[in-house]
Motif scaffolding. Structure first.
Motif, mmCIF file in Angstrom:
data_model
loop_
_atom_site.group_PDB
_atom_site.id
_atom_site.type_symbol
_atom_site.label_atom_id
_atom_site.label_comp_id
_atom_site.label_asym_id
_atom_site.label_seq_id
_atom_site.Cartn_x
_atom_site.Cartn_y
_atom_site.Cartn_z
ATOM 1 N N GLN A 248 37.421 30.796 45.233
ATOM 2 C CA GLN A 248 37.027 32.018 45.933
ATOM 3 C C GLN A 248 38.225 32.926 46.202
ATOM 4 O OE1 GLN A 248 33.696 32.103 45.980
ATOM 5 N NE2 GLN A 248 33.992 30.019 45.201
ATOM 6 N N MET A 249 39.447 32.336 46.212
ATOM 7 C CA MET A 249 40.637 33.114 46.567
ATOM 8 C C MET A 249 41.607 33.310 45.411
ATOM 9 S SD MET A 249 41.362 31.654 50.411
ATOM 10 C CE MET A 249 41.110 29.929 49.987
ATOM 11 N N ILE B 297 44.455 26.755 31.055
ATOM 12 C CA ILE B 297 44.341 26.739 32.510
ATOM 13 C C ILE B 297 43.420 27.879 32.907
ATOM 14 C CG2 ILE B 297 45.573 27.045 34.691
ATOM 15 C CD1 ILE B 297 48.001 25.784 33.388
ATOM 16 N N ARG B 298 42.283 27.538 33.461
ATOM 17 C CA ARG B 298 41.284 28.539 33.798
ATOM 18 C C ARG B 298 41.542 29.124 35.186
ATOM 19 N NH1 ARG B 298 35.772 25.627 31.386
ATOM 20 N NH2 ARG B 298 36.457 25.689 29.210
ATOM 21 N N GLY B 299 40.751 30.116 35.537
ATOM 22 C CA GLY B 299 40.908 30.773 36.827
ATOM 23 C C GLY B 299 41.604 32.113 36.685
ATOM 24 N N SER B 300 41.736 32.797 37.813
ATOM 25 C CA SER B 300 42.381 34.110 37.828
ATOM 26 C C SER B 300 43.205 34.250 39.099
ATOM 27 C CB SER B 300 41.327 35.219 37.752
ATOM 28 O OG SER B 300 40.444 35.138 38.856
ATOM 29 N N LEU B 301 44.036 35.273 39.133
ATOM 30 C CA LEU B 301 44.933 35.454 40.271
ATOM 31 C C LEU B 301 44.177 35.750 41.557
ATOM 32 C CD1 LEU B 301 47.846 37.538 38.680
ATOM 33 C CD2 LEU B 301 47.760 35.078 39.132
ATOM 34 N N THR B 302 43.036 36.428 41.443
ATOM 35 C CA THR B 302 42.298 36.842 42.645
ATOM 36 C C THR B 302 40.977 36.100 42.825
ATOM 37 O OG1 THR B 302 41.305 38.662 41.407
ATOM 38 C CG2 THR B 302 43.330 39.139 42.622
ATOM 39 N N GLY B 303 40.708 35.076 42.010
ATOM 40 C CA GLY B 303 39.490 34.292 42.177
ATOM 41 C C GLY B 303 38.307 34.896 41.451
#
Length: 458
Positions: free
Chosen positions: A39-40, A197-203
């Motif tokens: 979420q973050m 590596i999945r995901g993002s800087l801001t969720g």
């Protein structure tokens, strides 16, 4: 064994206190951390996990100095959190403390019941897929598993007090390591399998994950509550400290136990939260173990470890509640046989061992566990309940009261540098609790629109 200054014999050490601390801290909250980081995002997620660890440790050291008052080494013992509040702040704050502390303890029992039932359901569903294939319909209803867990806790609730369930804490701590390691291993394997590596800087991104801007905000707030809940154990610290023998002074032993407990916990939390986010990205599940189906046997072991851990951790939270109302009833009706007559039950196959109980413990504890199980059936919203519990307890129990009690006992002068730091910490905790509560209540309200009473499915 030496009799302490209050007439009790204590056997607790830094290692038993560490086991209690790990059992209290590493609970169902760890399973939601991957979702919380999602979420973050990669920037705020790890920072929040580490930041809450420092806040929890620092406030715990303040609270441990208040176990004896007015002197932290030679003062009079305060056996419970409420006694500490009464000794340091006076009777006015005792009511607020009692409501917050026991609501958090009881609410955690509800959350643990939900989580344990979810793990049982996961094992059942896993076995269904193994027998019928990946495309089989394997929906599972959870009421039976909630009842099974409740029956287990009715039996375990007959242990007389917190000190007598130390062995449960040791077993529970070992189980928490087991499922944390398995969850971490499965996440690492998943990261390796998809070579990124999945995901993002801001969720979670609004336009890509079919979530509205308001939902993203509420979920981020709720994630703060989840992380706060994952670290919170201040409501049990004094009760754990009251099991410690001296010398050395109890506050020094408790600070060491807290450092070891929080340190080990943080290592697991950051590892599992971040590696899990790398594995699932913005599609991270609310309970990380529910994101895996294979290998079936390893996922089943992890879920069984969760069940065993929560069975013991449930009692770590329940025993202070039992002790509180049983003491009150005993003082209110000092001659009632229902409360005071002790019965002895000889165990079969053992001449030396027996179980002692009163009718009040047998019946009232059973009723209390049954009521807790019924509430869990009505509120089967894992992340929402976890976030709300964290938001309720974090500021008053983990920050506000420890800060105020420490300042009163240490006579911190108003306007001094330390006073300003402590007040700033308290204000920060209040803001976190408020936004986390808003996010969790919004999510529970959304779930209630589609929920059916006494029906949990997985």
């Amino acid at each position: 064994m030496e009799v302490e200054d209050d007439g009790r014999i204590r056997t607790g050490t830094v290692w038993t206190a560490t086991a209690h601390a790990i059992t209290a801290v590493i609970g169902s909250g760890v399973l939601s951390l991957t979702w919380s980081v999602a979420q973050m995002g990669w920037i705020l997620g790890p920072l929040v996990l580490i930041g809450f660890a420092f806040i929890t440790y620092y406030s715990a050291t303040l609270l441990s100095d208040c176990y004896r008052s007015p002197d932290p080494v030679r003062g009079r013992r305060n056996h419970t959190y409420m006694e500490v509040v009464r000794a340091c702040l006076g009777a006015r704050d005792v009511l607020v403390c009692g409501i917050a502390q026991y609501a958090m303890l009881w609410g955690t029992m509800v959350g643990y019941t939900i989580t344990a039932a979810t793990s049982m359901m996961s094992v059942k569903r896993s076995n269904c897929y193994r027998e019928k294939g990946e495309n089989a319909k394997c929906g599972v209803s959870g009421n039976l598993y909630l009842i099974i867990f409740g029956v287990i806790e009715i039996i375990l609730s007959q242990f007389p007090n917190l000190e007598k369930v130390t062995f449960l804490s040791v077993i529970a701590a070992a189980m928490s390591f087991t499922y944390s390691f398995i969850g971490l291993y499965l996440c690492i394997v998943k990261v390796i399998s998809h070579h990124e590596i999945r995901g993002s800087l801001t969720g979670i991104k609004i336009e890509m994950n079919n979530v509205s801007a308001s939902t993203k905000v509420w979920n981020a707030f709720q994630a703060l509550g989840n992380i706060a809940f994952a670290y919170t154990y201040a409501m049990l610290l004094i009760e754990i400290q009251d099991t410690l023998k001296s010398p050395p002074p109890e506050n020094k032993t408790m600070k060491k136990a807290t450092m070891y407990g929080i340190g080990i916990t943080t290592l697991f939390y950051v590892s599992l939260g971040c590696v899990g986010y790398a594995a699932f990205g913005n599609d991270a599940p609310g309970n990380v173990l529910t994101g895996f189906r294979e290998p079936f046997w390893l996922v089943d072991i992890a879920n069984f470890a969760v069940i065993i851990h929560l069975s013991g951790a449930y009692q770590v939270y329940a025993q202070p509640i039992f002790a509180f109302y049983e003491k009150w009833l005993a003082l209110r009706w000092p001659t009632t046989g229902f409360l005071h007559t002790v019965y002895t039950l000889r165990l079969p196959l053992s001449k030396a061992r027996s179980i002692q109980f009163t009718l009040s413990k047998l019946l009232l504890r059973t009723v209390f566990v049954v009521f807790t199980t019924l509430v869990a059936m009505m509120l089967p919203f894992f992340n929402s309940v976890v976030g709300l519990l964290g938001s309720i307890a974090f500021w008053p129990l983990t920050i506000y009261l420890p800060v105020r009690m420490y300042m009163a006992q240490a006579k911190i002068k108003g306007g001094s540098r330390k006073w300003m730091v402590l007040q700033s910490l308290s204000m920060f905790g209040l803001v976190v609790s408020l936004v986390a509560a808003v996010g969790s209540v919004a999510d529970i309200a959304e779930h209630l629109k589609h929920a059916k009473l006494f029906k949990i499915e997985f």
